[in-house]
Design a protein around this motif. Structure first.
Motif, short mmCIF file in Angstrom:
data_model
loop_
_atom_site.label_atom_id
_atom_site.label_comp_id
_atom_site.label_asym_id
_atom_site.label_seq_id
_atom_site.Cartn_x
_atom_site.Cartn_y
_atom_site.Cartn_z
N UNK A 212 77.86 26.73 48.07
CA UNK A 212 79.15 26.52 47.71
C UNK A 212 79.57 27.65 46.44
N UNK A 213 78.81 27.72 45.53
CA UNK A 213 79.43 28.63 44.24
C UNK A 213 79.53 30.05 44.76
N UNK A 214 78.78 30.44 46.08
CA UNK A 214 78.96 31.84 46.55
C UNK A 214 80.23 31.86 47.28
N UNK B 12 89.66 26.47 51.04
CA UNK B 12 88.80 27.59 51.82
C UNK B 12 87.33 27.18 51.41
N UNK B 13 86.79 27.15 50.33
CA UNK B 13 85.18 26.83 50.20
C UNK B 13 85.05 25.58 51.01
N UNK B 14 85.84 24.42 50.93
CA UNK B 14 85.45 23.19 51.65
C UNK B 14 85.54 23.34 53.19
N UNK B 15 86.24 24.21 53.79
CA UNK B 15 86.33 24.50 55.11
C UNK B 15 85.04 25.23 55.49
N UNK B 16 84.76 26.31 54.58
CA UNK B 16 83.56 27.40 55.01
C UNK B 16 82.28 26.28 54.91
N UNK C 173 82.41 19.15 53.60
CA UNK C 173 83.48 19.02 52.98
C UNK C 173 83.82 18.40 51.51
N UNK C 174 82.76 17.34 51.53
CA UNK C 174 82.81 16.42 50.40
C UNK C 174 82.05 17.12 49.31
N UNK C 175 80.95 17.59 49.83
CA UNK C 175 80.09 18.41 48.99
C UNK C 175 80.75 19.40 48.11
N UNK C 176 81.71 20.25 48.94
CA UNK C 176 82.49 21.15 48.22
C UNK C 176 83.64 20.86 47.25
#
Length: 258
Positions: free
Chosen positions: A109-111, A121-125, A192-195
């Motif tokens: 996630x940080x990347x 976008x990070x949540x989707x990825x 998604x929730x993690x992000x």
């Protein structure tokens, strides 16, 4: 649906209700603090009272999850088909995929945030990266189970590799595919929730993180109930579609149970 099926579903629903009643009684009898384990009645009350506030966050989490899930399914089908029909691709790509899937996604996630900033976008990825692996494995496994004798017969009749893949290989992977869908959609919610807990100011994950920092444990559990409800609803939807598309694969079990 037979009378036996109705009785079985009623029995299952009764056990679920009994579980929540036992939870409620346990908290009341032990005097459990709300900060440790809130009662189900408190959680449902909080969910009802906060629902207008939660609704936009629910839609945000559902949208990011489904976008990541759809993209993950598309990527998984393509990679699974390539790996399933090519020995070279299997030997090359499969170890890389196993290695990537073994990386904790909280470290990825940080990347994504560094590359694309915080937000959707990070949540989707993250949802995509955590859900596509089961699709790849099951598609590749389904293609690998196609009998060599059947392929030889089709080749003798003039069928190309693409014809065999499209008309025989992919249809035979449908039971594997739908089994992986029901697992992958749960993984997509996790991603998604993690992000959202790390790099977003919207979504159920962000709500739960904020509620946790404010020691609002009933709201945290309300978020968990929402996620569980969405997961179960999507699982049921895919199960119904699976029954329509791959009924031939479960016909024997239906005959035995009825």
């Amino acid at each position: 649906m037979s009378e036996f099926d109705y009785r079985q579903k009623a029995w299952s629903a009764g056990l679920i209700v009994l579980f929540f009643l036992a939870w409620e009684l346990f908290c009341l009898m032990t005097g459990m603090s709300d900060l440790v384990l809130p009662r189900p009645s408190q959680v449902f009350t909080t969910l009802f009272e906060k629902f207008p506030i939660l609704w936009p966050h629910i839609l945000q989490t559902l949208a990011t999850t489904m976008i990541g899930f759809v993209l993950g399914v598309g990527l998984g089908v393509v990679l699974g088909a390539i790996i399933g029909v090519s020995k070279t691709a299997y030997d090359t790509a499969y170890p890389l995929l196993v290695g990537f899937s073994s990386i904790p996604k909280v470290a990825v996630v940080p990347i994504f945030v560094l590359w694309f900033g915080s937000g959707t976008v990070p949540a989707v990825l993250t949802a995509l990266s955590i859900c596509f692996f089961p699709i790849v494995v099951n598609i590749a496994t389904g293609l690998a189970t196609t009998e060599p004798e059947l392929e030889d017969v089709l080749k003798a009749l003039g069928a190309s590799k693409l014809d065999i893949l499209w008309n025989v290989g992919l249809p035979r992977t449908m039971p594997f595919f739908f089994a992986s869908l029901k697992v992958a959609v749960s993984y997509a919610f996790v991603g998604a929730v993690l992000s959202e807990t790390v790099a977003s100011n919207r979504g159920i994950g962000n709500v739960m993180m904020t509620a946790s920092s404010n020691f609002n444990v009933p709201l945290v559990f309300a978020g968990l109930f929402v996620l569980a409800g969405l997961g179960v609803a999507l699982y049921v939807i895919f199960s119904l579609i699976e029954g329509r598309v791959t009924g031939w694969a479960t016909r024997k079990n239906d005959v035995i149970t009825t």
